[in-house]
Write a protein that holds these residues in place. Structure first.
Motif, PDB file in Angstrom:
ATOM      1  N   ASN A  54      84.055  11.663  49.332  1.00 55.73           N
ATOM      2  CA  ASN A  54      82.729  11.166  48.950  1.00 55.73           C
ATOM      3  C   ASN A  54      82.376  11.649  47.546  1.00 55.73           C
ATOM      4  O   ASN A  54      83.192  12.293  46.869  1.00 55.73           O
ATOM      5  CB  ASN A  54      81.679  11.576  49.987  1.00 55.73           C
ATOM      6  CG  ASN A  54      81.578  13.091  50.134  1.00 55.73           C
ATOM      7  OD1 ASN A  54      81.815  13.855  49.195  1.00 55.73           O
ATOM      8  ND2 ASN A  54      81.219  13.549  51.331  1.00 55.73           N
ATOM      9  N   GLU A  55      81.134  11.369  47.113  1.00 56.12           N
ATOM     10  CA  GLU A  55      80.744  11.725  45.750  1.00 56.12           C
ATOM     11  C   GLU A  55      80.672  13.233  45.529  1.00 56.12           C
ATOM     12  O   GLU A  55      80.655  13.705  44.394  1.00 56.12           O
ATOM     13  CB  GLU A  55      79.401  11.072  45.391  1.00 56.12           C
ATOM     14  CG  GLU A  55      78.198  11.592  46.157  1.00 56.12           C
ATOM     15  CD  GLU A  55      78.083  10.993  47.555  1.00 56.12           C
ATOM     16  OE1 GLU A  55      77.133  11.373  48.277  1.00 56.12           O
ATOM     17  OE2 GLU A  55      78.929  10.144  47.917  1.00 56.12           O
ATOM     18  N   ARG A  56      80.657  14.007  46.612  1.00 50.21           N
ATOM     19  CA  ARG A  56      80.708  15.473  46.480  1.00 50.21           C
ATOM     20  C   ARG A  56      82.142  15.977  46.549  1.00 50.21           C
ATOM     21  O   ARG A  56      82.386  17.176  46.592  1.00 50.21           O
ATOM     22  CB  ARG A  56      79.857  16.118  47.578  1.00 50.21           C
ATOM     23  CG  ARG A  56      78.366  15.845  47.434  1.00 50.21           C
ATOM     24  CD  ARG A  56      77.583  16.432  48.606  1.00 50.21           C
ATOM     25  NE  ARG A  56      77.934  15.771  49.867  1.00 50.21           N
ATOM     26  CZ  ARG A  56      78.234  16.405  50.997  1.00 50.21           C
ATOM     27  NH1 ARG A  56      78.223  17.717  51.043  1.00 50.21           N
ATOM     28  NH2 ARG A  56      78.528  15.729  52.098  1.00 50.21           N
ATOM     29  N   GLN A  57      83.090  15.041  46.550  1.00 48.64           N
ATOM     30  CA  GLN A  57      84.518  15.332  46.599  1.00 48.64           C
ATOM     31  C   GLN A  57      84.911  16.081  47.865  1.00 48.64           C
ATOM     32  O   GLN A  57      85.738  16.985  47.863  1.00 48.64           O
ATOM     33  CB  GLN A  57      84.951  16.103  45.341  1.00 48.64           C
ATOM     34  CG  GLN A  57      84.801  15.240  44.087  1.00 48.64           C
ATOM     35  CD  GLN A  57      84.914  16.047  42.812  1.00 48.64           C
ATOM     36  OE1 GLN A  57      85.975  16.112  42.227  1.00 48.64           O
ATOM     37  NE2 GLN A  57      83.812  16.650  42.408  1.00 48.64           N
ATOM     38  N   LEU A  58      84.289  15.658  48.952  1.00 50.01           N
ATOM     39  CA  LEU A  58      84.577  16.202  50.268  1.00 50.01           C
ATOM     40  C   LEU A  58      84.933  15.056  51.211  1.00 50.01           C
ATOM     41  O   LEU A  58      84.522  13.909  51.002  1.00 50.01           O
ATOM     42  CB  LEU A  58      83.377  16.959  50.829  1.00 50.01           C
ATOM     43  CG  LEU A  58      82.893  18.170  50.020  1.00 50.01           C
ATOM     44  CD1 LEU A  58      81.590  18.698  50.598  1.00 50.01           C
ATOM     45  CD2 LEU A  58      83.959  19.256  49.984  1.00 50.01           C
ATOM     46  N   ALA A  59      85.685  15.363  52.254  1.00 49.76           N
ATOM     47  CA  ALA A  59      86.015  14.364  53.263  1.00 49.76           C
ATOM     48  C   ALA A  59      84.839  14.172  54.205  1.00 49.76           C
ATOM     49  O   ALA A  59      84.137  15.130  54.538  1.00 49.76           O
ATOM     50  CB  ALA A  59      87.252  14.796  54.037  1.00 49.76           C
ATOM     51  N   ASP A  60      84.604  12.945  54.627  1.00 52.91           N
ATOM     52  CA  ASP A  60      83.498  12.643  55.538  1.00 52.91           C
ATOM     53  C   ASP A  60      83.904  12.671  57.009  1.00 52.91           C
ATOM     54  O   ASP A  60      83.047  12.682  57.885  1.00 52.91           O
ATOM     55  CB  ASP A  60      82.927  11.249  55.230  1.00 52.91           C
ATOM     56  CG  ASP A  60      82.081  11.242  53.958  1.00 52.91           C
ATOM     57  OD1 ASP A  60      81.437  12.285  53.677  1.00 52.91           O
ATOM     58  OD2 ASP A  60      82.078  10.223  53.250  1.00 52.91           O
ATOM     59  N   GLU A  61      85.210  12.687  57.301  1.00 53.56           N
ATOM     60  CA  GLU A  61      85.661  12.616  58.680  1.00 53.56           C
ATOM     61  C   GLU A  61      85.316  13.889  59.453  1.00 53.56           C
ATOM     62  O   GLU A  61      85.223  14.980  58.880  1.00 53.56           O
ATOM     63  CB  GLU A  61      87.186  12.419  58.742  1.00 53.56           C
ATOM     64  CG  GLU A  61      87.671  11.083  58.214  1.00 53.56           C
ATOM     65  CD  GLU A  61      87.925  11.109  56.729  1.00 53.56           C
ATOM     66  OE1 GLU A  61      88.306  10.076  56.172  1.00 53.56           O
ATOM     67  OE2 GLU A  61      87.718  12.185  56.106  1.00 53.56           O
ATOM     68  N   GLU A  62      85.151  13.728  60.748  1.00 55.18           N
ATOM     69  CA  GLU A  62      85.066  14.898  61.612  1.00 55.18           C
ATOM     70  C   GLU A  62      86.409  15.620  61.600  1.00 55.18           C
ATOM     71  O   GLU A  62      87.434  15.039  61.259  1.00 55.18           O
ATOM     72  CB  GLU A  62      84.715  14.461  63.040  1.00 55.18           C
ATOM     73  CG  GLU A  62      83.361  13.786  63.183  1.00 55.18           C
ATOM     74  CD  GLU A  62      82.206  14.727  62.907  1.00 55.18           C
ATOM     75  OE1 GLU A  62      82.360  15.947  63.148  1.00 55.18           O
ATOM     76  OE2 GLU A  62      81.150  14.255  62.446  1.00 55.18           O
TER      77      GLU A  62
END
Length: 303
Positions: free
Chosen positions: A238-246
């Motif tokens: 995402n835009e925070r450079q983190l994965a959104d998946e559980e």
């Protein structure tokens, strides 16, 4: 989270190489048959300069990550006092290189890079990962990768230059690429995302396309020995450079932790895509960094 299929125990309780065990002599010999032109393409990003120069800002990287540092002694202004005379008028320039591979350059993740609970891949104790290195599943256990590479060019499939930041590649996308995948292959997935760096860092940092959890499971079920991509995390960011998946659907958990499939990230795949070859000999040799969580690599495609 190990209720679903995994490779723990498949190659014995002591195994630290995971799916790279699929690279038998027979598999490597079969991969060599993909060489039909003798043309060699490099698939890595360059490592440029030091923080005192603007060079690193010209290479894609994740925001906030320590950039590679390349120092030379030739001008006397870096880490040593000038060139060294070695007799008869000869001089020698030395190098010093400091690289934090994750998110900054083309690299290969070791099986000790990410885990859940108290166990690494194959049930090895996670408390063996210490500040001085990982006692189990380090990058030094991987060895050279010589395999058949298979290109999944998803932007070409969709008729675009590169995928959008929010795009997640599905199993249906991989199937629609129409390539044959065999056990022991390296799945090379193109998103085209490095091209956005030409529009500036903010464009590159707006998120990243990548594999969906379903696509990761699809590849693991087909016994790939490694997964490589031109994005920074195999999965999307995402835009925070983190994965959104559980956690259960995180691509590193699915591939590295459950299936022992090494990941190669931040490749440069544009020349390979332009060659219009979907299969080729793939070669990559990580440095033997004892207990390392990753190593810079220069993957090569031999067409």
């Amino acid at each position: 989270m190990l209720d679903e299929p995994n490779n723990w125990g498949r190659w014995g309780a002591a195994d630290e190489r995971g799916a790279l065990n699929l690279l038998t002599p027979e598999t490597v010999l079969a991969a060599a048959s993909c060489v039909r032109e003798g043309r060699v393409l490099g698939l890595s990003l360059p490592i440029r300069g030091a923080t005192s120069s603007p060079a690193p800002t010209t290479v894609p990287h994740l925001r906030g990550r320590p950039l590679p540092q390349h120092f030379m002694s030739v001008d006397g202004g870096d880490y040593a006092a000038g060139t060294r005379a070695i007799g008869a008028g000869l001089k020698m320039a030395d190098d010093a290189l400091v690289v934090t591979p994750h998110g900054t350059t083309t690299h290969m993740d070791a099986l000790c890079h990410m885990w859940s609970g108290d166990e690494l891949y194959n049930g090895h104790p996670a408390d063996r990962v210490r500040s001085y290195g990982a006692g189990r599943c380090g990058i030094d256990k991987a060895g050279p990768v010589v395999a058949r590479g298979v290109l999944f060019d998803v932007p070409r499939l969709r008729g675009v230059e590169h995928l959008a930041a929010t795009d997640r590649i599905t199993p249906e996308d991989l199937e629609a690429c129409g390539v044959e995948l065999r056990p022991g292959d390296v799945a090379v997935v193109r998103t085209g995302w490095p091209l956005t760096w030409a529009d500036g860092p903010d464009a590159y940092w707006s998120g990243q396309p990548g594999l969906s959890a379903g696509a990761g499971r699809w590849l693991a079920a087909r016994d790939v020995c490694a997964v490589a991509s031109d994005n920074a995390a195999i999965g999307g960011l995402n835009e925070r450079q983190l994965a959104d998946e559980e956690l259960a659907d995180d691509l590193h958990m699915i591939l590295l932790w459950r299936h022992g499939v090494p990941l190669l990230e931040m490749l440069w795949l544009e020349e390979l895509a332009a060659a219009s070859r979907t299969d080729f000999l793939f070669v990559a040799a990580p440095l033997r960094i004892e207990g390392g969580t990753a190593s810079p690599v220069t993957p090569v495609a031999v067409l």
